[in-house]
Design a protein around this motif. Structure first.
Motif, PDB file in Angstrom:
ATOM      1  N   ASP A  40      14.783  16.856  32.076  1.00  0.00           N
ATOM      2  CA  ASP A  40      13.545  16.998  32.291  1.00  0.00           C
ATOM      3  C   ASP A  40      12.634  16.779  31.059  1.00  0.00           C
ATOM      4  O   ASP A  40      13.281  16.998  29.869  1.00  0.00           O
ATOM      5  CB  ASP A  40      13.111  18.435  32.711  1.00  0.00           C
ATOM      6  CG  ASP A  40      13.566  18.841  33.879  1.00  0.00           C
ATOM      7  OD1 ASP A  40      13.587  17.993  34.780  1.00  0.00           O
ATOM      8  OD2 ASP A  40      14.039  20.111  33.945  1.00  0.00           O
ATOM      9  N   PHE A  41      11.538  16.141  31.006  1.00  0.00           N
ATOM     10  CA  PHE A  41      10.568  16.061  29.999  1.00  0.00           C
ATOM     11  C   PHE A  41      10.008  17.343  29.614  1.00  0.00           C
ATOM     12  O   PHE A  41       9.474  18.074  30.554  1.00  0.00           O
ATOM     13  CB  PHE A  41       9.480  14.758  30.414  1.00  0.00           C
ATOM     14  CG  PHE A  41       8.568  14.913  29.306  1.00  0.00           C
ATOM     15  CD1 PHE A  41       8.660  14.316  28.107  1.00  0.00           C
ATOM     16  CD2 PHE A  41       7.032  15.453  29.567  1.00  0.00           C
ATOM     17  CE1 PHE A  41       7.643  14.207  27.054  1.00  0.00           C
ATOM     18  CE2 PHE A  41       6.086  15.605  28.624  1.00  0.00           C
ATOM     19  CZ  PHE A  41       6.385  14.643  27.353  1.00  0.00           C
ATOM     20  N   VAL A  42       9.892  17.734  28.391  1.00  0.00           N
ATOM     21  CA  VAL A  42       9.514  18.635  27.982  1.00  0.00           C
ATOM     22  C   VAL A  42       8.273  18.526  27.219  1.00  0.00           C
ATOM     23  O   VAL A  42       7.983  17.611  26.255  1.00  0.00           O
ATOM     24  CB  VAL A  42      10.382  19.505  26.893  1.00  0.00           C
ATOM     25  CG1 VAL A  42       9.928  20.912  26.145  1.00  0.00           C
ATOM     26  CG2 VAL A  42      11.584  20.060  27.744  1.00  0.00           C
ATOM     27  N   GLU A  43       7.008  19.352  27.593  1.00  0.00           N
ATOM     28  CA  GLU A  43       5.777  19.304  26.894  1.00  0.00           C
ATOM     29  C   GLU A  43       5.732  20.225  25.495  1.00  0.00           C
ATOM     30  O   GLU A  43       5.457  21.263  25.683  1.00  0.00           O
ATOM     31  CB  GLU A  43       4.848  19.852  27.724  1.00  0.00           C
ATOM     32  CG  GLU A  43       4.353  18.845  28.876  1.00  0.00           C
ATOM     33  CD  GLU A  43       3.125  19.416  29.823  1.00  0.00           C
ATOM     34  OE1 GLU A  43       2.072  19.302  29.509  1.00  0.00           O
ATOM     35  OE2 GLU A  43       3.238  19.687  30.841  1.00  0.00           O
ATOM     36  N   ARG A  44       6.096  19.541  24.584  1.00  0.00           N
ATOM     37  CA  ARG A  44       6.396  20.321  23.485  1.00  0.00           C
ATOM     38  C   ARG A  44       5.109  21.271  22.708  1.00  0.00           C
ATOM     39  O   ARG A  44       5.380  22.021  22.146  1.00  0.00           O
ATOM     40  CB  ARG A  44       7.136  19.614  22.152  1.00  0.00           C
ATOM     41  CG  ARG A  44       7.762  20.281  20.979  1.00  0.00           C
ATOM     42  CD  ARG A  44       8.288  19.372  19.980  1.00  0.00           C
ATOM     43  NE  ARG A  44       8.745  20.022  18.884  1.00  0.00           N
ATOM     44  CZ  ARG A  44       9.586  19.603  18.089  1.00  0.00           C
ATOM     45  NH1 ARG A  44       9.714  18.352  18.063  1.00  0.00           N
ATOM     46  NH2 ARG A  44       9.984  20.257  16.778  1.00  0.00           N
ATOM     47  N   VAL A  45       4.059  20.482  23.019  1.00  0.00           N
ATOM     48  CA  VAL A  45       3.125  21.122  22.713  1.00  0.00           C
ATOM     49  C   VAL A  45       2.355  22.262  23.274  1.00  0.00           C
ATOM     50  O   VAL A  45       1.610  23.049  23.017  1.00  0.00           O
ATOM     51  CB  VAL A  45       1.730  20.129  22.730  1.00  0.00           C
ATOM     52  CG1 VAL A  45       1.930  19.005  21.570  1.00  0.00           C
ATOM     53  CG2 VAL A  45       1.406  19.794  23.815  1.00  0.00           C
TER      54      VAL A  45
END
Length: 403
Positions: A40-45
């Motif tokens: 999965d892509f992680v919204e690090r912000v």
């Protein structure tokens, strides 16, 4: 024969680079592979939001890149051999295990960064990090188990620390939250921004310790440089980031912090078939200042690298628009925020947007950044050009590379 492009790391920078390359180059001429440890892509912000129990929309990379021409490989990168032009990965087999070597003609290195303990004793054993999703989930579990009246100390008062402290204080009003700043609180902001940050921290009951350095972390307290002891049932460490160590183990030219040295097109200074973007790269911005580790830097760097790769492969003009800054977006919980407007080289100007409008602005920015990554085939028009040569062109002179 197709030109093999491998992108390692699918954070904001890596995923953006892969999607933009797919738009710029004809699918018959290139094979683009995106390698990432997680599916999965992680919204690090948004890791501070996960830490306090908020759930984010899942963004499976396979769905995001379906039909784009980008092949996803879910695997851990364990090594890069720049002499042989190969990436070693683990977990790439059909059963999710095994070691495999992926040859490349062009490599985009975007492995990013993790938390930085700064070598402070006890940090690795007792503190929590929110530089990753696993770290944010561990902190989430710990905070959920913390009884009313428990103490939380956030060490580091940069963007990450400020957002973590205010999010925790707003969500868990029953906890005693403290924020430790090495300098003055918000010293990088304009007077208006600093005043608003101080006001919000006061309203949320956050105890701010300015001009304070933490020298030791224990299970129930932190010790400061002047010998003081701050009770801390949960310590959140947010003093900056450290890059992934793989680059430093290669023959790539790196800085003392392990970042890959790149030119104006994000191309490695030592190996012209390697590009680095995001936190992994040491790139110079306006005013000959290094671009800071952030999403605000990583996405424009990815655009620059992808466009430069496409230009060199298709014989077109190199991009000449350098990354620059416009503002810093800071959430202070869900209801407050600061949009600090800055110069091109990231210095605060007098103007700042605060309060609920700033919180709304920050949310729009976060959603926009995630949308851009999650929709690699939308946005800018696809102009897929044919590759004129199967192998990378010889390295340009410094003047050509910075044109």
């Amino acid at each position: 024969m197709q030109h093999r492009i491998i992108v390692i790391g699918a954070g904001y920078a890596g995923a953006t680079a892969a999607g933009r390359l797919a738009k710029r180059l004809h699918g018959e001429d290139v094979a683009i592979t995106l390698v990432n440890a997680a599916p999965d892509f992680v919204e690090r912000v948004r890791m501070h939001q996960i830490a306090v129990g908020q759930d984010l929309r899942p963004r499976p990379l396979r769905e995001m890149f379906a039909g784009s021409g980008v092949e996803l490989r879910v695997a851990n990168v364990t090594g890069v051999d720049v002499a042989r032009r190969a990436v070693t990965v683990n977990g790439a087999g059909a059963a999710g295990a095994g070691t495999e070597e992926l040859p490349y003609d062009t490599l985009v290195y975007a492995l990013g960064s993790g938390w930085n303990t700064q070598g402070v004793p006890g940090t690795a054993e007792h503190a929590h990090e929110i530089a990753s999703r696993p770290g944010a989930l561990r902190l989430r579990e710990r905070l959920a188990a913390l009884d009313a009246g428990g103490t939380v100390v956030v060490v580091g008062a940069g963007l990450t620390g400020v957002e973590a402290a205010t999010e925790i204080a707003e969500t868990r009003t029953d906890l005693d939250v403290a924020l430790v700043a090495r300098g003055e609180l918000g010293d990088w902001l304009s007077p208006k921004g600093r005043a608003h940050l101080r006001k919000v921290c006061g309203k949320l009951g956050i105890a701010v310790h300015e001009h304070t350095a933490v020298t030791d972390v224990a299970a129930d307290r932190v010790t400061t440089a002047d010998g003081a002891s701050l009770p801390s049932a949960v310590t959140v460490w947010a003093t900056g980031f450290a890059v992934h160590p793989i680059a430093e183990a290669t023959a790539l030219e790196t800085t003392g912090t392990g970042q890959i040295v790149v030119d104006a097109t994000m191309r490695s200074a030592s190996h012209p078939d390697v590009y680095a973007v995001g936190d992994a790269a040491m790139a110079m911005g306006p005013g000959d200042k290094p671009l800071r580790m952030s999403c605000a830097s990583g996405v424009p760097m990815a655009w620059q690298a992808a466009d430069a790769i496409a230009a060199r492969l298709t014989g077109r003009k190199l991009p000449s628009t350098a990354p620059r800054y416009y503002n810093q977006c800071i959430s202070l919980g869900r209801k407050e925020g600061i949009i600090q407007y800055v110069t091109a080289d990231d210095r605060a100007v007098k103007a700042a947007l605060t309060g609920r409008p700033a919180a709304f602005y920050k949310e729009v920015v976060c959603k926009g950044a995630a949308w851009g990554v999650a929709n690699p085939t939308l946005g800018i028009p696809a102009r897929r050009h044919r590759v004129e040569q199967p192998q990378p062109a010889p390295a340009e002179t410094p003047a050509e590379a910075s044109a």
